[in-house]
Design a protein around this motif. Structure first.
Motif, PDB file in Angstrom:
ATOM      1  N   UNK A 398      15.621   7.998 -10.188  1.00  0.00           N
ATOM      2  CA  UNK A 398      14.275   7.900  -9.628  1.00  0.00           C
ATOM      3  C   UNK A 398      14.324   8.239  -8.139  1.00  0.00           C
ATOM      4  N   UNK A 399      13.326   8.965  -7.676  1.00  0.00           N
ATOM      5  CA  UNK A 399      13.272   9.275  -6.253  1.00  0.00           C
ATOM      6  C   UNK A 399      12.720   8.079  -5.489  1.00  0.00           C
ATOM      7  N   UNK A 400      13.076   7.982  -4.230  1.00  0.00           N
ATOM      8  CA  UNK A 400      12.586   6.901  -3.392  1.00  0.00           C
ATOM      9  C   UNK A 400      11.061   6.959  -3.288  1.00  0.00           C
ATOM     10  N   UNK A 401      10.517   8.176  -3.150  1.00  0.00           N
ATOM     11  CA  UNK A 401       9.065   8.327  -3.042  1.00  0.00           C
ATOM     12  C   UNK A 401       8.364   7.829  -4.301  1.00  0.00           C
ATOM     13  N   UNK A 402       8.962   8.114  -5.454  1.00  0.00           N
ATOM     14  CA  UNK A 402       8.394   7.664  -6.728  1.00  0.00           C
ATOM     15  C   UNK A 402       8.317   6.142  -6.777  1.00  0.00           C
ATOM     16  N   UNK A 403       9.415   5.480  -6.434  1.00  0.00           N
ATOM     17  CA  UNK A 403       9.443   4.019  -6.500  1.00  0.00           C
ATOM     18  C   UNK A 403       8.570   3.391  -5.416  1.00  0.00           C
ATOM     19  N   UNK A 407       5.529   0.842  -6.412  1.00  0.00           N
ATOM     20  CA  UNK A 407       5.597  -0.557  -5.973  1.00  0.00           C
ATOM     21  C   UNK A 407       4.666  -0.849  -4.800  1.00  0.00           C
ATOM     22  N   UNK A 408       3.783   0.102  -4.458  1.00  0.00           N
ATOM     23  CA  UNK A 408       2.931  -0.098  -3.290  1.00  0.00           C
ATOM     24  C   UNK A 408       3.755  -0.199  -2.029  1.00  0.00           C
ATOM     25  N   UNK A 409       4.761   0.672  -1.925  1.00  0.00           N
ATOM     26  CA  UNK A 409       5.705   0.660  -0.801  1.00  0.00           C
ATOM     27  C   UNK A 409       6.386  -0.707  -0.690  1.00  0.00           C
ATOM     28  N   UNK A 410       6.791  -1.224  -1.842  1.00  0.00           N
ATOM     29  CA  UNK A 410       7.482  -2.513  -1.937  1.00  0.00           C
ATOM     30  C   UNK A 410       6.659  -3.626  -1.282  1.00  0.00           C
ATOM     31  N   UNK A 411       5.409  -3.652  -1.700  1.00  0.00           N
ATOM     32  CA  UNK A 411       4.473  -4.643  -1.156  1.00  0.00           C
ATOM     33  C   UNK A 411       4.855  -6.045  -1.606  1.00  0.00           C
ATOM     34  N   UNK A 412       4.544  -7.024  -0.762  1.00  0.00           N
ATOM     35  CA  UNK A 412       4.861  -8.415  -1.096  1.00  0.00           C
ATOM     36  C   UNK A 412       4.120  -8.861  -2.352  1.00  0.00           C
ATOM     37  N   UNK A 413       2.971  -8.255  -2.624  1.00  0.00           N
ATOM     38  CA  UNK A 413       2.221  -8.617  -3.831  1.00  0.00           C
ATOM     39  C   UNK A 413       2.917  -8.159  -5.100  1.00  0.00           C
ATOM     40  N   UNK A 425      11.111  -5.950  -7.466  1.00  0.00           N
ATOM     41  CA  UNK A 425       9.708  -5.584  -7.346  1.00  0.00           C
ATOM     42  C   UNK A 425       9.182  -5.024  -8.668  1.00  0.00           C
ATOM     43  N   UNK A 426       7.898  -5.170  -8.841  1.00  0.00           N
ATOM     44  CA  UNK A 426       7.216  -4.642 -10.015  1.00  0.00           C
ATOM     45  C   UNK A 426       6.697  -3.236  -9.713  1.00  0.00           C
ATOM     46  N   UNK A 427       7.097  -2.271 -10.557  1.00  0.00           N
ATOM     47  CA  UNK A 427       6.667  -0.882 -10.387  1.00  0.00           C
ATOM     48  C   UNK A 427       5.693  -0.528 -11.505  1.00  0.00           C
ATOM     49  N   UNK A 428       4.495  -0.079 -11.148  1.00  0.00           N
ATOM     50  CA  UNK A 428       3.457   0.259 -12.130  1.00  0.00           C
ATOM     51  C   UNK A 428       3.121   1.736 -12.035  1.00  0.00           C
ATOM     52  N   UNK A 429       2.955   2.365 -13.210  1.00  0.00           N
ATOM     53  CA  UNK A 429       2.671   3.792 -13.272  1.00  0.00           C
ATOM     54  C   UNK A 429       1.324   4.033 -13.945  1.00  0.00           C
TER      55      UNK A 429
END
Length: 704
Positions: A398-403, A407-413, A425-429
């Protein structure tokens, strides 16, 4: 008087008949009850019941018996759906187990009838792995798992299945190399592997007594061994076979050439020449000069230290290996899991390989780096990982940009949790796919080569078991190193037991036992199936994830290298007394940690709870003295169960815990015995392992 005698005779005859037709053994009845419910109680199975009954005496559909034991389950083409249940291991007298040509789905149960001789589960919709329990089915003669959707690789599990005559896994989605233990199948005459995605060579099959071999439509490479070309029924089309003459085998290895003659490789010839030279020198001094010239010439022809070929003299104890391709960093024969990538250093460094350890664990992999000073930029990471891993590894880069986007730029939410070595973190597509991304703390890579992360990815990706959270991808860019897993909507066992919210109900007793058994099997897999054994080091309830059916999946395995580098205390409250640092962990300390998890399941308490009275803050110290007191046990049980549990199940459950959390590691049982004890508990308590999930399940995740 006459009527009395007639009545007495009838009564006696009835008693005699009842003795002849004794009721079916209780474990068999329970296993078939569970199976019936798991099959969605099909009406076409006449006589079958969800609880109780007498399969042998009442002639249940498809069941045959010998005395009071079920010996055959024959239900092919009955239009059955659902699954097979969780207690097939109780069917210890079953010889034939045939449920082919149905619509069964999900995983093939972890344990099949252990003494079965004939197994046929073909033409269904099974989609998990080939079960590891086959490794213990020493009576098995034929097994057909063809025409399903099985995936993953075949584990090295055939060493003890030496009576196997026919093995059919054709028309599935299996991948990877053929396991080395295939060589132990000395009775195998029929092998059907067609229409899968197998890779590597067929060399392991060369000495088997096969007369029917079908490997069509796979991804096999190399040369078809000459020993196989004599097979009457041989089908090999649809692969990428090499053309031209085959390369010579390693020194000292006998090889049958295409002309049928068996010759010894050049290594043996060289040895003979040397011996002849020594004899000649003892007889005729004039040959000394010639011998010296030969020695100099031979030395010039020897490969330089930076060669991509392994030093064959050092691994003479191994049977057959394939030289490395120029872009690869692992041998083609790599099928094991490295305990620590540092265990094997590059041959360039001059460090000798431990031959004894290789012979002890023939599936161990060998690392061979191009140079002791190899380094590469981060944008080459994916290519190197692809080159160094075996073809059985299937992880997605996975590319960093994709993740970042997912993940909303690894948002706390999107933060799911924070562990010893990083955050998850939770990643949603947009297509609905949801993943869990473990972002490893960058400080753990200070002073470490980037290759170390690729080795960990390679090793973790080789682990496959129904009760572990399998790796699906990775990312290594711009100083970020991440592991990608499937997302489990039901979260962790810790959340279910200790985090009170409005979305979940308490776990039922049956579900708790099922979670304990599944998690125990995951640890048993790491300890007993993996070669070399893998010490988890961080077993705790927050690392046991639950899927939609509340089946457990152990996570955070294979992280030993990271744990060695962290100064954080692993698993507060889960640590065995001897574990004062990550390096002190052993298989037996894993057993202790698992015992603490079982204590959590029993009591609903956290391992450490500062809010409780001082004498109750440490769960193990508080609970251990009470584990053999039935009255105390009833007071210890999680109040959330509201008394809804079988009283007779408490003592054996507590006994298992007491064994696991003993202070002396030598007294703790191996995980295989813990699994067996839990299976016995299930059998004795007649627990329905597929209980009504509505009594303990989270509602829909609104953030899905």
């Amino acid at each position: 008087m006459h009527h009395f005698l007639v009545g007495y005779f009838v009564l006696s005859l009835g008693t005699l008949i009842s003795l002849v037709h004794s009721k079916t053994d209780s474990p068999d009845v329970t296993a078939l009850n569970v199976m019936f419910k798991s099959l969605n109680t099909p009406s076409q199975l006449s006589g079958w019941r969800e609880s109780g009954g007498d399969p042998c005496g009442d002639s249940w559909e498809g069941i045959k018996c010998s005395g009071s034991s079920v010996t055959e389950v024959n239900l092919p083409d009955y239009g059955l759906s659902g699954q097979l249940g969780y207690q097939l291991s109780s069917l210890t007298s079953v010889i034939t187990f045939d449920l082919s040509k149905n619509n069964l789905n999900g995983d093939i149960p972890y344990q099949l009838p252990p003494n079965a001789v004939h197994v046929d589960l073909s033409e269904n919709n099974f989609n998990g792995n080939v079960p590891y329990s086959i490794s213990q089915m020493t009576s098995l003669q034929d097994i057909n798992l063809s025409h399903n959707q099985l995936k993953g690789q075949l584990s090295d599990m055939f060493a003890k299945v030496q009576k196997l005559e026919s093995f059919d896994v054709s028309f599935n989605q299996l991948s990877g190399k053929l396991p080395s233990s295939f060589a132990n199948l000395t009775s195998l005459n029929t092998l059907h592997l067609q229409n899968n995605q197998f890779t590597g060579t067929l060399n392991v099959l060369a000495d088997l007594p096969l007369n029917d071999l079908n490997v069509e439509n796979n991804k096999f490479t190399g040369w078809i061994p000459n020993e196989l070309k004599d097979i009457d029924n041989l089908r090999t089309g649809g692969n990428s076979w090499s053309t031209g003459p085959a390369p010579p085998p390693p020194p000292g290895v006998h090889h049958r050439h295409p002309n049928g003659e068996e010759e010894q490789s050049h290594g043996g010839q060289k040895s003979s020449v040397v011996n002849a030279a020594i004899i000649a020198l003892s007889c005729l001094g004039a040959l000394l000069v010639v011998a010296l010239l030969i020695a100099v010439f031979s030395r010039r022809r020897s490969p330089p230290p930076s060669s991509y070929f392994l030093d064959e003299e050092r691994i003479s104890g191994r049977k057959g290996f394939t030289p490395l391709q120029s872009q690869e960093l692992f041998t083609e024969s790599y099928v094991g899991i490295l305990k620590d990538p540092k265990d094997f250093k590059s041959i360039d460094s001059g460090v000798a390989i431990d031959i004894k350890s290789l012979q002890k664990s023939p599936s161990m992999g060998l690392k061979h780096s191009v140079s002791g000073r190899v380094s590469f930029s981060e944008n080459e990471f994916a290519n190197r990982l692809k080159g160094r891993r075996s073809t059985s590894v299937h992880v997605i880069p996975y590319s960093l940009a994709d993740l970042q986007n997912a993940t909303g730029n690894f948002a706390s939410s999107r933060l799911l949790g924070e562990g010893t070595i990083g955050r998850v973190y939770k990643a949603k597509y947009p297509d609905g796919k949801v993943l869990a991304v473990k972002k490893i703390d960058s400080s753990l890579f200070q002073g470490e080569r980037l290759e170390g992360f690729s080795e960990i990815v390679t090793n973790i990706s080789k682990l496959h078991h129904p009760n572990i959270a399998e790796l699906v991808g990775y990312c290594s860019e711009q100083g970020h190193n991440m592991l990608v897993y499937d997302y489990f909507r039901n979260g962790s066992l810790h959340e279910f037991l200790h985090v009170s919210d409005d979305f979940s109900k308490p776990l039922t007793w049956n579900t708790r036992v099922r979670i304990a058994l599944g998690a125990a099997r995951a640890v048993e897999y790491l300890h007993d199936i993996c070669s070399p054994p893998i010490v988890h080091k961080n077993i705790k309830s927050s690392n046991i994830l639950l899927d939609l059916e509340l089946n457990p999946h152990l996570s955070d395995y294979g992280m030993a290298n990271f744990y060695q580098r962290t100064s954080q205390n692993l698993g507060m409250g889960y640590n065995a007394p001897e574990c004062t640092s990550p390096s002190a962990y052993t298989l037996k300390s894993d057993v202790y940690s698992f015992g603490v998890v079982m204590l959590e399941l029993l009591t609903g308490r956290m391992p450490l709870d500062c809010k409780r009275p001082k004498s109750e803050q440490c769960l193990v110290k508080w609970a251990s003295p009470q584990l053999h007191d039935i009255d105390a046990l009833t007071r210890m049980v999680d109040p959330a169960l509201r008394g809804l549990y079988p009283l007779k199940a408490l003592p054996p459950f507590a006994d298992i815990i007491a064994l696991c959390v003993q202070s002396d590691p030598k007294l703790r049982p191996p995980m295989s015995e813990v699994v067996q004890a839990l299976v016995r508990l299930v059998q004795q308590s007649s627990i329905n392992m597929r209980d009504d999930l509505s009594t303990s399940r989270r509602t829909e995740d609104s953030d899905y």
